[in-house]
Design a protein around this motif. Structure first.
Motif, short mmCIF file in Angstrom:
data_model
loop_
_atom_site.label_atom_id
_atom_site.label_comp_id
_atom_site.label_asym_id
_atom_site.label_seq_id
_atom_site.Cartn_x
_atom_site.Cartn_y
_atom_site.Cartn_z
N TRP A 42 3.16 2.87 2.38
CA TRP A 42 3.24 1.46 2.00
C TRP A 42 3.90 0.63 3.10
O TRP A 42 3.50 -0.50 3.36
N GLU A 43 4.89 1.21 3.76
CA GLU A 43 5.63 0.46 4.78
C GLU A 43 4.87 0.33 6.09
O GLU A 43 5.11 -0.61 6.85
N ILE A 44 3.94 1.25 6.37
CA ILE A 44 3.24 1.20 7.65
C ILE A 44 1.76 0.81 7.52
O ILE A 44 1.18 0.20 8.41
N ASN A 45 1.14 1.14 6.38
CA ASN A 45 -0.30 0.88 6.20
C ASN A 45 -0.59 0.66 4.71
O ASN A 45 -1.21 1.49 4.06
N PRO A 46 -0.12 -0.44 4.14
CA PRO A 46 -0.20 -0.62 2.69
C PRO A 46 -1.62 -0.66 2.15
O PRO A 46 -2.46 -1.42 2.66
N PRO A 47 -1.92 0.15 1.15
CA PRO A 47 -3.26 0.14 0.53
C PRO A 47 -3.49 -1.14 -0.27
O PRO A 47 -2.56 -1.86 -0.63
N ASN A 70 8.40 -4.50 -7.15
CA ASN A 70 9.45 -5.36 -6.61
C ASN A 70 9.01 -6.06 -5.33
O ASN A 70 9.64 -7.03 -4.90
N GLU A 71 7.92 -5.58 -4.73
CA GLU A 71 7.47 -6.13 -3.46
C GLU A 71 6.08 -6.75 -3.49
O GLU A 71 5.76 -7.57 -2.64
N SER A 72 5.24 -6.34 -4.45
CA SER A 72 3.84 -6.76 -4.39
C SER A 72 3.17 -6.71 -5.76
O SER A 72 3.62 -6.00 -6.66
N ASP A 73 2.07 -7.47 -5.87
CA ASP A 73 1.22 -7.44 -7.07
C ASP A 73 -0.03 -6.59 -6.84
O ASP A 73 -1.02 -6.73 -7.56
N VAL A 74 0.00 -5.72 -5.84
CA VAL A 74 -1.15 -4.86 -5.54
C VAL A 74 -1.54 -4.09 -6.81
O VAL A 74 -0.68 -3.62 -7.56
N PRO A 75 -2.85 -3.97 -7.11
CA PRO A 75 -3.28 -3.27 -8.33
C PRO A 75 -2.84 -1.80 -8.34
O PRO A 75 -2.88 -1.12 -7.31
N ILE A 76 -2.43 -1.33 -9.51
CA ILE A 76 -2.00 0.06 -9.70
C ILE A 76 -2.70 0.63 -10.93
O ILE A 76 -2.57 0.08 -12.03
#
Length: 228
Positions: A42-47, A70-76
């Motif tokens: 996530w810190e180097i190449n966030p999906p 806490n950092e993103s709204d990326v789908p999970i």
């Protein structure tokens, strides 16, 4: 499709099946066997999306989901053998967008992946449309932020609401009564002097904003379109 999906799963059989189906659909896939490795990714190449198992060695999926949120709204999408309702509720409350119980159909997973990406695109387009701009005044409606000549300004709730109303209806004349109903609500029974006071404060903060008084009636925000 060009999307990058991170698969956080320690079962190699599930890793292989999910990866094969995702790649067949044109997705780029990175497989991580632990939440710690996934956090490093996530810190180097966030999906663009996570497919996340809950039962992982070390940091579990719940904690990882919470950290990402806490950092993103990326789908999970959560995949788990834990099929109790309380587990699903907890996973969704911590930020999961969908929950799939093992064993699951890979085709169903692909359908859910596509649906989430489609929803994310629609949401992003909606967010773009929620910006209102008039000359140096820019307002972001979703997070209720106001910028004047590039600098963020502090405004009250009523100041923000009336600015958006004027900006979305430039050159339209609003009566004081209309402004009271639209900004204060139809259950407001105070004096229309509240409108005058609010406009006075706005003029003080945005000195060159063309907020005109229509004597004996109300106000309008003047905006002349420039033909290029």
């Amino acid at each position: 499709m060009g999307y990058h999906i991170g698969v956080v799963e320690d079962d190699t059989n599930i890793q292989n099946i999910v990866t094969a189906y995702l790649k067949k659909e044109g997705f780029t896939v990175t497989v991580l066997g632990s939440a710690e490795k996934a956090w490093g990714e996530w810190e180097i190449n966030p999906p663009d999306m996570w497919i996340l198992d809950l039962m992982l060695p070390g940091m579990d999926g719940y904690e990882f989901c919470k950290k990402i949120r806490n950092e993103s709204d990326v789908p999970i999408i959560i995949i788990s053998a834990k099929d109790e309702e309380i587990d699903k509720i907890l996973g969704l409350e911590l930020g999961g967008d969908d929950y799939l119980t093992k064993p699951f159909s890979p085709r169903e997973l692909i359908a859910r992946v596509k649906r989430l990406f489609k929803r994310s695109i629609a949401t992003a387009e909606e967010l773009v449309q929620e910006k209102v701009k008039v000359d140096q005044l820019v307002m972001h409606k979703n997070d209720r932020r106001v910028f004047w000549d590039g600098l963020e300004q502090d405004v009250t709730t009523k100041e923000f609401d009336i600015l958006v109303l004027f900006a979305e209806n430039t050159n339209r004349a609003f009566s004081r009564e209309d402004l009271l109903e639209r900004v204060w609500g139809d259950d407001y029974f105070g004096s229309d002097r509240a409108v005058d006071d609010l406009v006075k404060r706005i003029r003080k903060k945005f000195a060159t904003l063309q907020l005109e008084t229509i004597w004996g009636y109300g106000y309008r925000l003047r905006h002349e379109e420039v033909n290029k």
